[in-house]
Design an enzyme around this catalytic site. Structure first.
Site, PDB file in Angstrom:
ATOM      1  N   ASP A 226       0.848  -1.185   0.000  1.00 25.57           N
ATOM      2  CA  ASP A 226       0.000   0.000   0.000  1.00 25.57           C
ATOM      3  C   ASP A 226       0.891   1.245   0.000  1.00 25.57           C
ATOM      4  O   ASP A 226       1.829   1.354   0.800  1.00 25.57           O
ATOM      5  CB  ASP A 226      -0.915   0.012   1.231  1.00 25.57           C
ATOM      6  N   GLU A 269      -4.444   2.451  -4.659  1.00 27.76           N
ATOM      7  CA  GLU A 269      -2.997   2.528  -4.456  1.00 27.76           C
ATOM      8  C   GLU A 269      -2.429   1.248  -3.873  1.00 27.76           C
ATOM      9  O   GLU A 269      -1.319   1.223  -3.341  1.00 27.76           O
ATOM     10  CB  GLU A 269      -2.641   3.714  -3.544  1.00 27.76           C
TER      11      GLU A 269
END
Length: 367
Positions: A226, A269
């Site tokens: 992440d 993301e």
């Protein structure tokens, strides 16, 4: 030789040559189907010479021949170049008495041709391509039955050529359809922004790997990544800049991970990496390389102001007792721990290695 443009315009001649080229017959090897037609027409017409020929731009080329021993001749001595200027059969009973051919070197010298009969080979669009012809060393003529057979066999030459073209076009169409199918399958499995596997395709690949491991393949490792504080990029610099960061990060992953490793965009993301035949420790080293590259790589290469980001990573093993959902759940929990412990770090499932690896970098946003 006759000037083909006397009867046809230059444009028509160009179209005729293109029609001939479309059959892709010129300069091809000998084929039994054509050789048999030549043999049969020679027998029926009782002629020592028989030829399937095509009139090219500056030559006469023979697909099959009997009695000549050559595969092409210059166009300026071609009798067939006259034959394609008219429809139907073209017959010259005595070449020495025809002013068009009496001075032809094939008539005045070897092989001393005296008789010619040719049936036109026409494309399906009506362009004259060449002839099926028979020749003799003596003046003579053909019977009605021989004339019929010559034309009928010429029709069979064109029928076979049309069949060859149809087969070729069908094969090309199949190749095009297969390429289209492959491209559609690729698009269905690919994230449009990064070119990485999308979530669905990655899950399928992960499920396959788990099944292989359960059948005895070596264990693998799974990594969930992440990008830290990514929302700040979108909020501060806009979504286009955010897309640039996503794309650059995907490129960085391709550089860092092995060619055998499977990289996917999990969503937003978040990214996911499967490392076949890799232990958790080996995956941790790969994650370390990624952290190090992120620390020195601006995510906006074309910008005057560098932009650095960090990432939080969860790493777990894929073993024979795993199933896909359990692996994903464990990796997600490890990623959550990495975030809780300050981000910019990797948290690994215990496998005789430290529970986590922190790189002590300032993970605050630097526009």
């Amino acid at each position: 030789m006759p000037d083909l443009t006397d009867r046809c315009s230059a444009e028509h001649e160009a179209q005729r040559l293109q029609a001939l080229a479309d059959y892709r017959i010129l300069d091809t090897p000998e084929e039994s189907a054509f050789d048999e037609i030549v043999e049969v027409v020679s027998i029926i017409c009782e002629a020592p010479i028989a030829v399937i020929n095509f009139v090219d731009r500056d030559r006469q080329w023979f697909k099959s021949e009997k009695g000549l021993g050559v595969r092409e001749t210059p166009l300026d001595i071609s009798i067939c170049a006259h034959a394609i200027l008219q429809s139907g059969l073209f017959i010259v009973p005595d070449t020495t008495r025809d002013p068009r051919f009496s001075s032809n070197p094939l008539v005045t010298g070897e092989p001393n041709l005296r008789f010619y009969a040719g049936a036109l080979l026409e494309s399906r669009e009506g362009y004259p391509l060449g002839t099926l012809c028979v020749l003799d060393y003596q003046p003579r003529d053909l019977t009605e039955r021989q004339r019929f057979a010559l034309q009928a066999l010429a029709n069979q030459v064109m029928a076979h050529m049309e069949l060859m073209r149809a087969h070729r076009e069908q094969a090309e169409l199949i190749c095009e359809l297969e390429a289209t199918r492959h491209e559609l399958a690729k698009r269905a499995a690919t994230d449009p922004l990064t070119g990485l596997l999308n979530r669905r395709a990655f899950e399928q690949r992960l499920d396959q790997e788990v099944a292989l491991i359960q059948r005895g393949a070596p264990p693998a490792a799974l990594m969930l990544i992440d990008l830290d504080h990514f929302k700040r990029v979108n909020d501060t610099l806009g979504h286009q800049a955010g897309d640039e960061v996503i794309v650059r990060f995907a490129e960085l992953c391709r550089e860092v991970f092995r060619q055998a490793d499977v990289i996917g965009r999990w969503g937003g993301e978040e990214f996911v990496v499967m490392l076949p035949r890799a232990s958790v420790a080996e995956a941790r080293h790969a994650a370390e390389r990624l952290h190090q590259r992120l620390a020195i790589t601006s995510m906006r290469a074309d910008s005057a102001t560098p932009l650095y980001i960090s990432a939080s990573i969860g790493i777990c093993s894929l073993s024979g007792v795993s199933n896909m959902d359990e692996c994903l759940h464990r990796t997600d929990e490890l990623l959550y721990q990495a975030k809780e412990q300050g981000r910019n770090r990797s948290i690994c499932e215990p496998e005789g290695v430290p529970a986590h690896r922190s790189f002590g970098m300032d993970s605050s946003f630097r526009p």
